[in-house]
Design an enzyme around this catalytic site. Structure first.
Site, PDB file in Angstrom:
ATOM      1  CG  ASN A   1      -0.348  -0.185   2.505  1.00  0.00           C
ATOM      2  OD1 ASN A   1       0.803  -0.585   2.603  1.00  0.00           O
ATOM      3  ND2 ASN A   1      -1.090   0.128   3.543  1.00  0.00           N
TER       4      ASN A   1
ATOM      5  CD  GLU B   1       4.558  -0.909  12.641  1.00  0.00           C
ATOM      6  OE1 GLU B   1       3.314  -0.886  12.775  1.00  0.00           O
ATOM      7  OE2 GLU B   1       5.338  -0.346  13.421  1.00  0.00           O
TER       8      GLU B   1
ATOM      9  CB  CYS C   1      -2.175  -0.932   8.326  1.00  0.00           C
ATOM     10  SG  CYS C   1      -1.085   0.474   8.585  1.00  0.00           S
TER      11      CYS C   1
ATOM     12  CD  GLU D   1       7.843   0.436  10.485  1.00  0.00           C
ATOM     13  OE1 GLU D   1       6.756   0.605   9.896  1.00  0.00           O
ATOM     14  OE2 GLU D   1       8.865  -0.005   9.921  1.00  0.00           O
TER      15      GLU D   1
HETATM   16  P1  NDP Z   1       1.055  -9.851   3.320  1.00  0.00           P
HETATM   17  O1  NDP Z   1       1.117 -10.232   4.738  1.00  0.00           O
HETATM   18  O2  NDP Z   1       0.371 -10.738   2.374  1.00  0.00           O
HETATM   19  O3  NDP Z   1       2.550  -9.649   2.760  1.00  0.00           O
HETATM   20  C1  NDP Z   1       3.478  -8.769   3.353  1.00  0.00           C
HETATM   21  C2  NDP Z   1       4.865  -9.068   2.821  1.00  0.00           C
HETATM   22  O4  NDP Z   1       5.353 -10.291   3.374  1.00  0.00           O
HETATM   23  C3  NDP Z   1       4.919  -9.253   1.314  1.00  0.00           C
HETATM   24  O5  NDP Z   1       6.119  -8.705   0.818  1.00  0.00           O
HETATM   25  C4  NDP Z   1       4.878 -10.752   1.188  1.00  0.00           C
HETATM   26  O6  NDP Z   1       5.387 -11.199  -0.036  1.00  0.00           O
HETATM   27  C5  NDP Z   1       5.760 -11.173   2.337  1.00  0.00           C
HETATM   28  N1  NDP Z   1       5.571 -12.544   2.776  1.00  0.00           N
HETATM   29  C6  NDP Z   1       4.496 -13.365   2.616  1.00  0.00           C
HETATM   30  N2  NDP Z   1       4.701 -14.562   3.211  1.00  0.00           N
HETATM   31  C7  NDP Z   1       5.932 -14.507   3.781  1.00  0.00           C
HETATM   32  C8  NDP Z   1       6.724 -15.406   4.572  1.00  0.00           C
HETATM   33  N3  NDP Z   1       6.272 -16.636   4.916  1.00  0.00           N
HETATM   34  N4  NDP Z   1       7.937 -15.010   4.994  1.00  0.00           N
HETATM   35  C9  NDP Z   1       8.402 -13.783   4.695  1.00  0.00           C
HETATM   36  N5  NDP Z   1       7.707 -12.876   3.949  1.00  0.00           N
HETATM   37  C10 NDP Z   1       6.480 -13.226   3.506  1.00  0.00           C
HETATM   38  O7  NDP Z   1       0.432  -8.388   3.306  1.00  0.00           O
HETATM   39  P2  NDP Z   1      -0.017  -7.507   2.062  1.00  0.00           P
HETATM   40  O8  NDP Z   1       1.150  -7.237   1.186  1.00  0.00           O
HETATM   41  O9  NDP Z   1      -1.240  -8.111   1.493  1.00  0.00           O
HETATM   42  O10 NDP Z   1      -0.378  -6.132   2.799  1.00  0.00           O
HETATM   43  C11 NDP Z   1      -1.577  -5.908   3.445  1.00  0.00           C
HETATM   44  C12 NDP Z   1      -1.438  -6.124   4.947  1.00  0.00           C
HETATM   45  O11 NDP Z   1      -0.418  -5.295   5.473  1.00  0.00           O
HETATM   46  C13 NDP Z   1      -2.688  -5.743   5.702  1.00  0.00           C
HETATM   47  O12 NDP Z   1      -2.997  -6.688   6.689  1.00  0.00           O
HETATM   48  C14 NDP Z   1      -2.318  -4.435   6.366  1.00  0.00           C
HETATM   49  O13 NDP Z   1      -3.057  -4.132   7.484  1.00  0.00           O
HETATM   50  C15 NDP Z   1      -0.881  -4.612   6.621  1.00  0.00           C
HETATM   51  N6  NDP Z   1      -0.228  -3.317   6.739  1.00  0.00           N
HETATM   52  C16 NDP Z   1       0.195  -2.899   7.977  1.00  0.00           C
HETATM   53  C17 NDP Z   1       0.755  -1.669   8.145  1.00  0.00           C
HETATM   54  C18 NDP Z   1       1.258  -1.220   9.480  1.00  0.00           C
HETATM   55  O14 NDP Z   1       2.066  -0.313   9.524  1.00  0.00           O
HETATM   56  N7  NDP Z   1       0.819  -1.784  10.571  1.00  0.00           N
HETATM   57  C19 NDP Z   1       0.895  -0.738   7.013  1.00  0.00           C
HETATM   58  C20 NDP Z   1       0.463  -1.289   5.761  1.00  0.00           C
HETATM   59  C21 NDP Z   1      -0.093  -2.537   5.653  1.00  0.00           C
HETATM   60  P3  NDP Z   1       4.320 -11.478  -1.207  1.00  0.00           P
HETATM   61  O15 NDP Z   1       3.508 -10.240  -1.331  1.00  0.00           O
HETATM   62  O16 NDP Z   1       5.168 -11.730  -2.358  1.00  0.00           O
HETATM   63  O17 NDP Z   1       3.500 -12.656  -0.732  1.00  0.00           O
END
Ligand code: NDP
Length: 484
Positions: free
Chosen positions: A153, A250, A284, A458
């Site tokens: 995002n 996060e 998020c 953060e």
């Molecule tokens: P995901 O949890 O699907 O993915 C996050 C990242 O982790 C991606 O780069 C993903 O790669 C990677 N990943 C997935 N599986 C693994 C693993 N087993 N080991 C290591 N890395 C892995 O989240 P989204 O990208 O769909 O983002 C949305 C989510 O992020 C929402 O839940 C949102 O609330 C949260 N978010 C939180 C924020 C905060 O500051 N608290 C800010 C922004 C978002 P890949 O995409 O290639 O699977």
């Protein structure tokens, strides 16, 4: 292709390709058009990136904090100078309107580089006098190689929120963006090199979850900072625990926003709009459970609908457009699925509720009223433009209901009663709270969640604690006494 980078990865100061990696197609969410083709990192690329980060760290940490800080601040200046071009790239990567990306993406990344660049020279330990002339001093030490893993995002912001404090402390980083939005982190890496960062200090490799997982489990890695969902956070935290690595998580949220009947309705509606529909709801910390006190409920809903009718939906590159597509077809289908669940479970649809018939992944800003606590749309993170409005009568009742969630990322209250506002935030089980505003995240303030929404913070000076550790040194000025 206009947005095709020179290669998929940026390692040791250069673009690097390995076409054996699985294909990644980058899609412009406003049209569905492919704008770049990249490859996921192979084990050889992962190895190259980790080696580069490991090898670069000794020289990087040997620079003075002032020198490291100067490089980060120079990178911040370059980002600001290129804000428009970086924003165009971000808009194509994410689909977010240019109206947003020009003020919230490269600019917030630049803020982080500037802020942590400024702090780098002041990261010191302390002197602790003991009795008899003995003393202790502490040394603020870097952790080593840090891994950053990003969600889709806020790709530029996440790359900088993790990279800037890591580098300020003398660590090096391997950053893996989400494969949905892989482009802008490469620009951050390029800019850092241009600003004078030695090669290998900040590397970017692409990949799906398996690439992230292989980084997290590598013994060379000292720290993992993830922005992502709770299920991914659980996996990453567990894998990091195996190697006793430091973590920052996060994660997601289902945050409450409480509007009391003495609130300024116009401000509360603005807060609810910002906290539900900015970035098409893909934030998020969004306050997606809007509790409105019964006396003002209908007035609130009426004003909300009137204001939403002014959202300009369309081509995100049009500067007048204030509401763009969702990031991907998949994310759009998730949001549409939740909208159907809301309808099926008996919530009252007040606004929107449909896909918009045009190219790309557009979903109408959607408001449900009469939502009850057990409905799926009130319990699960949707990460799309779907607001749930719930009624309440008393402060005591709403406090308990607001906290009745596994998440604890953010929470907000709108009221003109000063003491009530502070009582409410004291009761919130959330890491980031707002009074009469919503969704600000300036770099000076700690940001993060409690409960299932995460670990660590953060931004702010607190982020330094998560990218460094203290070494304690005891110094004796006297003879050593032993019992025998
Ligand atoms: P995901 O949890 O699907 O993915 C996050 C990242 O982790 C991606 O780069 C993903 O790669 C990677 N990943 C997935 N599986 C693994 C693993 N087993 N080991 C290591 N890395 C892995 O989240 P989204 O990208 O769909 O983002 C949305 C989510 O992020 C929402 O839940 C949102 O609330 C949260 N978010 C939180 C924020 C905060 O500051 N608290 C800010 C922004 C978002 P890949 O995409 O290639 O699977």
């Amino acid at each position: 292709m206009k947005f095709q980078p020179r290669a998929s990865h940026f390692i040791d100061g250069e673009y690097v390709e390995d076409t054996n990696g699985a294909a990644i197609e980058v899609i412009y969410p406003a049209t569905g058009e492919v704008i770049a083709r990249l490859h996921s990192a192979t084990p050889a690329i992962v190895e190259q990136a980790l080696n580069s980060a490991k090898n670069a760290q000794a020289a990087w940490v040997a620079l003075s904090g002032t020198e490291r800080g100067r490089i980060l601040r120079r990178a911040s200046d370059i980002m600001r100078e290129r804000n428009y071009d970086l924003s165009v790239l971000e808009t194509h990567d994410t689909g977010k309107p240019i109206q947003e990306t020009t003020v919230a993406d490269a600019t917030s990344g630049a803020d982080a580089l500037e802020y942590f660049g400024g702090l780098a020279a002041s990261l010191t330990g302390e002197h602790i006098p003991l009795g008899g002339g003995d003393f202790v001093y502490t040394i603020c030490e870097a952790l080593g190689v840090c891994v950053g893993i990003g969600a889709w995002n806020y790709p530029t912001q996440i790359a900088c929120w993790k990279g800037a404090p890591a580098l300020a402390c003398g660590n090096t980083m391997v950053f893996k963006p989400s494969e949905t939005t892989p482009l802008s982190a490469l620009k951050v890496a390029e800019i850092l090199v241009e600003a004078g960062a030695p090669k290998g200090v900040y590397n970017v490799i692409q990949g799906y979850g398996d690439v992230g997982a292989s980084l997290v489990s590598d013994p060379r890695v000292a720290k993992v900072s993830l922005t992502g969902s709770v299920p991914t956070g659980r996996k990453v935290y567990a894998a990091a625990a195996d190697g006793m690595k430091h973590v920052t998580m996060e994660l997601g949220g289902k945050s409450p926003m409480i509007v009391f009947d003495d609130a300024d309705i116009e401000n509360a509606v603005s807060g609810a709009i910002l906290g539900n529909f900015y970035s098409s709801g893909q934030v998020c910390s969004n306050g997606t459970r809007v509790f409105v006190q019964k006396g003002i409920k209908e007035a609130f809903l009426k004003r909300l609908s009137e204001r939403l009718a002014h959202a300009k939906i369309g081509d995100p590159m049009d500067e007048d457009v204030s509401f763009g597509p969702m990031v991907s077809e998949n994310q759009m289908n998730i949001a549409l699925g939740y909208i159907e669940k809301g309808k099926a479970e008996g919530a009252r649809l007040v606004y929107g509720g449909e896909r918009i018939e045009r190219d790309g992944y557009f979903v109408q800003p959607t408001v449900f009223a009469d939502v009850t606590d057990n409905m799926t749309i009130a319990r699960e993170e949707i990460f799309g433009p779907v607001m749930s409005v719930l009624d309440f009568e008393t402060e005591e009742e709403v406090m308990a209901r607001a906290n009745d969630t596994e998440f604890g990322l953010a929470a907000g209250v709108f009221t003109n009663d000063l003491t009530r506002a502070h009582r409410i935030v004291a009761g919130f089980e959330a890491g980031t709270c707002y009074i009469n505003t919503y969704n600000l995240a300036p770099v000076e303030a700690p940001f993060g969640g409690s409960k299932m929404s995460g670990v660590g913070r953060e931004n702010s000076k607190l982020a330094i604690n998560h990218f460094s550790e203290m070494k304690t040194v005891y110094v004796s000025m006297n003879d050593v006494e032993a019992p025998y």
